[in-house]
Design a protein around this motif. Structure first.
Motif, short mmCIF file in Angstrom:
data_model
loop_
_atom_site.label_atom_id
_atom_site.label_comp_id
_atom_site.label_asym_id
_atom_site.label_seq_id
_atom_site.Cartn_x
_atom_site.Cartn_y
_atom_site.Cartn_z
N UNK A 105 94.51 62.75 -98.89
CA UNK A 105 94.36 63.90 -97.99
C UNK A 105 94.57 63.49 -96.53
N UNK A 106 95.61 62.72 -96.30
CA UNK A 106 95.92 62.24 -94.96
C UNK A 106 97.33 62.67 -94.54
N UNK A 107 97.48 62.95 -93.26
CA UNK A 107 98.79 63.22 -92.67
C UNK A 107 98.90 62.36 -91.42
N UNK A 108 99.77 61.37 -91.48
CA UNK A 108 99.91 60.45 -90.35
C UNK A 108 101.35 60.46 -89.85
N UNK A 109 101.54 60.04 -88.58
CA UNK A 109 102.86 59.94 -88.03
C UNK A 109 103.42 61.26 -87.55
N UNK A 110 104.72 61.34 -87.48
CA UNK A 110 105.44 62.53 -86.99
C UNK A 110 105.59 63.54 -88.12
N UNK A 111 104.81 64.62 -88.07
CA UNK A 111 104.82 65.65 -89.13
C UNK A 111 104.51 65.03 -90.50
N UNK A 112 103.70 63.99 -90.52
CA UNK A 112 103.36 63.34 -91.77
C UNK A 112 104.31 62.22 -92.14
N UNK A 113 105.41 62.06 -91.39
CA UNK A 113 106.40 61.03 -91.67
C UNK A 113 106.12 59.78 -90.85
N UNK A 114 106.14 58.64 -91.49
CA UNK A 114 105.95 57.38 -90.78
C UNK A 114 106.63 56.28 -91.60
N UNK A 115 106.54 55.05 -91.11
CA UNK A 115 107.11 53.93 -91.87
C UNK A 115 106.17 52.74 -91.74
N UNK A 116 105.27 52.64 -92.71
CA UNK A 116 104.29 51.56 -92.71
C UNK A 116 104.22 50.91 -94.08
N UNK A 117 103.07 50.36 -94.41
CA UNK A 117 102.90 49.68 -95.69
C UNK A 117 103.06 50.61 -96.89
N UNK A 118 102.59 51.86 -96.75
CA UNK A 118 102.74 52.81 -97.87
C UNK A 118 104.21 53.01 -98.21
N UNK A 119 105.02 53.24 -97.18
CA UNK A 119 106.45 53.47 -97.40
C UNK A 119 107.13 52.24 -97.99
#
Length: 291
Positions: A105-119
């Motif tokens: 239930x998390x929304x992180x980054x730009x409109x929910x888009x990011x590039x971290x460990x999850x990606x």
């Protein structure tokens, strides 16, 4: 013993999620449609459509390979390579965006888009899953081909064994991306253990969801094709574009955007299956610990 979940409820859990999270659902569908439109435009410059059209015209009984080599020259290799690499990256980013919302239930980054460990975990996991699928199919093909030398009728059973292999992978690894997001790891090994007790529940949930998705997609695509064919002026829409110029017509692009927007609801539904099952199983384990 892990808490049981309902395969039928998991298969249609997207409707509950969408009702509780309408803004996120629409946002995911809109982003998916925009990205799909971009990839459609990129596809028009790869030469893949022209290659496919040329191959369809080849004589399958001919031993002359020159026409096939000429068809290969139609592919723009650098653009095609960039197309597939970009598709792999974007697919991982979009999946991680949805799964973070579904699982944590998390929304992180730009409109929910990011590039971290999850990606990164999702992208590497996708590549590993692709290798596993290739390995399973190759192993089945090798074994059946070997046995067929001594017992030819066994060759006809290849589709059966291939389907059984796919079912096994769905039941044991279908939820891997959910486990990846939940545990902050790639999650494939953990998933194999996690699904052991409810193999058939996962198989049933995914097969039901995929079946509903396919039926809905066929209906929506047929309806949109009929409407666009009737409304759009001649030369502005192609049901099955054969080259880059046909892809780039306004009607074809608009059709792709609308169809992608609607079909992305089904893509989200497939992710919801694993997330729903995960939450049900975890809720049961927490309840048992409390008691």
């Amino acid at each position: 013993m892990a808490n049981k979940f309902s395969p039928s409820d998991a298969a249609v859990s997207i409707f509950t999620f969408a009702k509780l999270n309408p803004k996120f659902t629409i946002k995911f569908m809109a982003i998916s449609a925009i990205l799909s439109l971009i990839f459609t435009i990129m596809l028009s410059f790869t030469g893949i459509m022209e290659f496919s059209a040329a191959v369809e015209k080849l004589n399958p009984n001919s031993t002359d390979l020159e026409p096939f080599y000429n068809a290969l020259k139609l592919i723009n290799t650098p653009v095609t390579f960039g197309f597939f690499i970009t598709a792999i990256l974007v697919s991982g980013i979009l999946s991680a965006m949805a799964l973070r919302k579904l699982v944590r239930n998390q929304e992180t980054g730009f409109y929910g888009l990011s590039f971290g460990n999850d990606e990164k975990n999702i992208i590497f996991g996708n590549l590993i899953i692709a290798l596993i699928i290739f390995g399973v199919i190759f192993a089945i093909s090798f074994v059946i081909s070997f046995v067929a030398v001594f017992f030819p009728p066994i060759a006809f059973l290849f589709p059966v064994f291939a389907i059984l292999g796919v079912i096994f992978l769905i039941g044991r690894l279908g939820i891997w991306a959910v486990i990846s997001i939940a545990n902050h790891t790639i999650g494939i090994k953990e998933t194999y253990k996690y699904t052991k007790e409810q193999f058939w529940s996962f198989v049933g949930a995914y097969i039901l969801c995929v079946t509903l998705f396919i039926i809905a997609s066929i209906f929506v695509k047929a309806l949109l094709s009929f409407l666009f064919s009737a409304i759009m002026p001649a030369g502005t829409f192609y049901k099955a574009p054969a080259n880059g110029n046909e892809i780039l017509t306004i009607g074809t692009l608009l059709f792709q955007f609308i169809f992608s927007f609607l079909s992305s609801f089904g893509s989200l539904a497939l992710l919801c299956v694993g997330a729903y099952a995960y939450h049900q199983i975890e809720a049961g384990e927490v309840k048992e610990q409390v008691q």
